[in-house]
Design a protein around this motif. Sequence first.
Motif, PDB file in Angstrom:
ATOM      1  N   LEU A   1      -4.970  -1.950   9.740  1.00  0.00           N
ATOM      2  CA  LEU A   1      -6.018  -0.965   9.464  1.00  0.00           C
ATOM      3  C   LEU A   1      -5.420   0.302   8.887  1.00  0.00           C
ATOM      4  O   LEU A   1      -4.269   0.631   9.154  1.00  0.00           O
ATOM      5  CB  LEU A   1      -6.764  -0.606  10.751  1.00  0.00           C
ATOM      6  N   LYS A   2      -6.207   1.008   8.102  1.00  0.00           N
ATOM      7  CA  LYS A   2      -5.786   2.311   7.614  1.00  0.00           C
ATOM      8  C   LYS A   2      -6.270   3.360   8.615  1.00  0.00           C
ATOM      9  O   LYS A   2      -7.200   3.103   9.380  1.00  0.00           O
ATOM     10  CB  LYS A   2      -6.354   2.550   6.220  1.00  0.00           C
ATOM     11  N   PRO A   3      -5.659   4.543   8.640  1.00  0.00           N
ATOM     12  CA  PRO A   3      -5.973   5.539   9.670  1.00  0.00           C
ATOM     13  C   PRO A   3      -7.444   5.928   9.789  1.00  0.00           C
ATOM     14  O   PRO A   3      -7.916   6.239  10.870  1.00  0.00           O
ATOM     15  CB  PRO A   3      -5.131   6.749   9.269  1.00  0.00           C
ATOM     16  N   ASN A   4      -8.203   5.913   8.701  1.00  0.00           N
ATOM     17  CA  ASN A   4      -9.601   6.327   8.798  1.00  0.00           C
ATOM     18  C   ASN A   4     -10.552   5.141   8.988  1.00  0.00           C
ATOM     19  O   ASN A   4     -11.763   5.329   8.962  1.00  0.00           O
ATOM     20  CB  ASN A   4     -10.003   7.165   7.583  1.00  0.00           C
ATOM     21  N   ASP A   5     -10.046   3.929   9.197  1.00  0.00           N
ATOM     22  CA  ASP A   5     -10.904   2.792   9.514  1.00  0.00           C
ATOM     23  C   ASP A   5     -11.432   2.943  10.938  1.00  0.00           C
ATOM     24  O   ASP A   5     -10.714   3.348  11.842  1.00  0.00           O
ATOM     25  CB  ASP A   5     -10.132   1.468   9.404  1.00  0.00           C
TER      26      ASP A   5
ATOM     27  N   GLU B   1       1.548   6.506   9.321  1.00  0.00           N
ATOM     28  CA  GLU B   1       0.396   5.798   8.759  1.00  0.00           C
ATOM     29  C   GLU B   1       0.809   4.441   8.205  1.00  0.00           C
ATOM     30  O   GLU B   1       0.083   3.451   8.352  1.00  0.00           O
ATOM     31  CB  GLU B   1      -0.271   6.634   7.669  1.00  0.00           C
ATOM     32  N   ALA B   2       1.970   4.377   7.577  1.00  0.00           N
ATOM     33  CA  ALA B   2       2.467   3.101   7.058  1.00  0.00           C
ATOM     34  C   ALA B   2       2.742   2.128   8.204  1.00  0.00           C
ATOM     35  O   ALA B   2       2.395   0.941   8.127  1.00  0.00           O
ATOM     36  CB  ALA B   2       3.730   3.330   6.231  1.00  0.00           C
TER      37      ALA B   2
ATOM     38  N   TRP C   1      -0.574   0.758   9.584  1.00  0.00           N
ATOM     39  CA  TRP C   1      -1.139  -0.302   8.745  1.00  0.00           C
ATOM     40  C   TRP C   1      -0.380  -1.617   8.934  1.00  0.00           C
ATOM     41  O   TRP C   1      -0.983  -2.680   9.045  1.00  0.00           O
ATOM     42  CB  TRP C   1      -1.126   0.111   7.273  1.00  0.00           C
TER      43      TRP C   1
ATOM     44  N   PHE D   1       1.345   5.207   1.263  1.00  0.00           N
ATOM     45  CA  PHE D   1       0.941   6.045   2.389  1.00  0.00           C
ATOM     46  C   PHE D   1       1.632   7.403   2.295  1.00  0.00           C
ATOM     47  O   PHE D   1       2.784   7.484   1.874  1.00  0.00           O
ATOM     48  CB  PHE D   1       1.300   5.378   3.721  1.00  0.00           C
TER      49      PHE D   1
ATOM     50  N   HIS E   1       0.840  -1.207   0.000  1.00  0.00           N
ATOM     51  CA  HIS E   1       0.000   0.000   0.000  1.00  0.00           C
ATOM     52  C   HIS E   1       0.866   1.244   0.000  1.00  0.00           C
ATOM     53  O   HIS E   1       1.959   1.237   0.552  1.00  0.00           O
ATOM     54  CB  HIS E   1      -0.913   0.051   1.228  1.00  0.00           C
TER      55      HIS E   1
ATOM     56  N   TYR F   1      -6.286   5.694  15.436  1.00  0.00           N
ATOM     57  CA  TYR F   1      -4.960   5.990  14.907  1.00  0.00           C
ATOM     58  C   TYR F   1      -4.204   6.954  15.823  1.00  0.00           C
ATOM     59  O   TYR F   1      -3.015   6.780  16.077  1.00  0.00           O
ATOM     60  CB  TYR F   1      -5.094   6.571  13.498  1.00  0.00           C
TER      61      TYR F   1
END
Length: 159
Positions: free
Chosen positions: A98-102, A89-90, A93, A84, A82, A109
């Motif tokens: 999970l991604k930050p806005n999940d 943020e990387a 994940w 980022f 992915h 986050y």
Amino acid sequence: MKNPIRASIITVDQAREMLKDQREQRDERFPQLAISGQYILPDYRLTRKREAFKIRRHTFLKKHFRSYVAFDSDNGQTLWIHNFPSLSEACFWLNTGLKPNDTDSAKSYKEWKTEHVTEIETLKEQLRTQHLEKKKAAPAEKPISVTTVQKAKRSKAKK
């Protein structure tokens, strides 16, 4: 700290080897990747291009300042990748999946980031030292000297 960050920073050549290994083993029933673990490639971006009637998807790495590509091949069979915009943020994940806005996580986050500040700072410091070493390794370029070339005058032949 329950879940420490195990990601390490890799070079472009190592990332290309991982992509090549994945590409070579995509048709195998049980692929076994040569390199397994969690890695981050700084200053690059992953792009994909579909060709041949969208049958094959080609993956490329392009230089992109302040962008990070996260590689996760912990299970040794699948390579998850992915892009980022930030290192934290990387790492989030890679650590949680999970991604930050999940919103499906017990922790957000922001909470995760405050818990792992020291680990993120050590990765940033490692990036800074790699950048400085790269800068020192590049020899000082010689100034380009422009030389003028005079054209020889041609005399026209009279007929």
